[in-house]
Motif scaffolding. Sequence first.
Motif, PDB file in Angstrom:
ATOM      1  N   ASP A 141       0.868  -1.175   0.000  1.00 61.56           N
ATOM      2  CA  ASP A 141       0.000   0.000   0.000  1.00 61.56           C
ATOM      3  C   ASP A 141       0.907   1.227   0.000  1.00 61.56           C
ATOM      4  N   PHE A 142       1.228   1.705  -1.215  1.00 64.71           N
ATOM      5  CA  PHE A 142       2.215   2.768  -1.320  1.00 64.71           C
ATOM      6  C   PHE A 142       1.627   4.141  -1.017  1.00 64.71           C
ATOM      7  N   HIS A 143       0.336   4.192  -0.689  1.00 63.20           N
ATOM      8  CA  HIS A 143      -0.233   5.449  -0.210  1.00 63.20           C
ATOM      9  C   HIS A 143       0.016   5.615   1.295  1.00 63.20           C
ATOM     10  N   GLU A 144       0.322   4.501   1.949  1.00 57.16           N
ATOM     11  CA  GLU A 144       0.635   4.559   3.389  1.00 57.16           C
ATOM     12  C   GLU A 144       2.099   4.949   3.573  1.00 57.16           C
ATOM     13  N   PRO A 145       2.392   5.969   4.380  1.00 58.47           N
ATOM     14  CA  PRO A 145       3.783   6.396   4.565  1.00 58.47           C
ATOM     15  C   PRO A 145       4.585   5.312   5.281  1.00 58.47           C
ATOM     16  N   PRO A 146       5.894   5.264   5.091  1.00 58.73           N
ATOM     17  CA  PRO A 146       6.737   4.265   5.772  1.00 58.73           C
ATOM     18  C   PRO A 146       6.791   4.526   7.271  1.00 58.73           C
TER      19      PRO A 146
END
Length: 446
Positions: free
Chosen positions: A60-65
């Motif tokens: 889920d690349f919309h979630e920040p690391p």
Amino acid sequence: MNRDWRVVLARRLLLVAAGGLLLGLVTGYYGWSMALCVALYLAWVLAQLVRLHAWLKRQDFHEPPPESNGLWGEVFDSLYRQQRQHQQARAALQAIIDRAQESTAALKEAVIVMDRHGNLEWCNNAAQQLLGLTQGDAGQPVTNLVRHPAFKDYYDRGRYQDPLELASPINARLRLQFTLTRFGNNEHLMLVRDVTRLHLLEQMRKDFVANVSHELRTPLTVISGYLETLLAHSDSLEPRWLKPLQRMEQQSERMKHLLEDLLLLAKLEATAHSANAQPVAVAPLLQLIRRDAQSLSADKAHQIELEADPLLWLKGSEAELRSAFSNLVFNAVKYTPAGGHIQIRWWGDEHGAHLSVRDDGIGIEPRHLPRLTERFYRVDSSRASHTGGTGLGLAIVKHVLLRHQGRLDVESAPGEGSRFSCHFPPHQLAEPGMPACDTREADPTK
């Protein structure tokens, strides 16, 4: 703030070493204290790796690391910056794609995008109105969606220089023009235009020319008859009328040939394929044309050489092929100076059958070559008046070849002569009906 990871790592290792020394000073076990501090640091590093793995696994690349500090904080901050840049670039690219699709969807022409296998990927709204295609047809071969043998042959042939005209599969009253273009990894873009109005106008033009040509034959026959009668009794006429009557007869003959060519051209344009698809022995046909060319040459004494394969036959109309081939040969005679050489060659290979008519005449400038097959196109008006041509010969050749699945190539240069070549595909060849003699013969003038 970006910092050198080496500095960050060195500081963290110094803190671990200082912690080990301090714990050893308290406990008196320096070795065990140092080992414990290193083990705790490695456990923290492994915990950060597990957090990173879990974040990547979610996809889920919309979630920040995850957030952290030290060297891992630098790693997560770099990932976050790249994630933001990627999202911004993706949003900008998606905006361009959306705008392109919106503008393409507003076009009146149908736009169809196909993958390298010919399957439908995307189409605009006009594709539904003209062809009945929808976005739900995505993934299906376009040749199955546009069911017409001519379209499948056009797609499979792979030569898209000329567009294809067909009736709409959902409305027979609509006339559509298909144009295919390759792009990317052998993908295809197809543009479909509604050319019904142009088709109707063209049909009106053809009907007008055919009707006018037919109606002019009767008065021209009457005029020619009276002129022939007057010239037959020229002895009883005043001498001053003889030359005007002869000129009138010449022009009436020229007009007669023009009407015949116009009627023939109208007949050829009426259908796309020859109705008389019979085996045609081309070699004997070329022999007859060569004899007629020798008669036309008369006192010019052209050297006309014929080389033809007697076992190479074509499927089609013998009358149409005779008209096309004779136009090419007679043109060579007309535009080749006295004593010139004309070579007629008929042969076959793995690509099909070929006819070439080569001469060493006056030649044609390259700028004229693309327009040679247009009706009434003149390279030089003075040449037309000198040879007495109608300006329709090469247009007739073009349409005869189209009706026989062939094509015409022209090579020429001023002062170097010309070469007109007709090419027929392998499926247009026919089995010989009977054996024929070898038509390779020497020119009697040599």
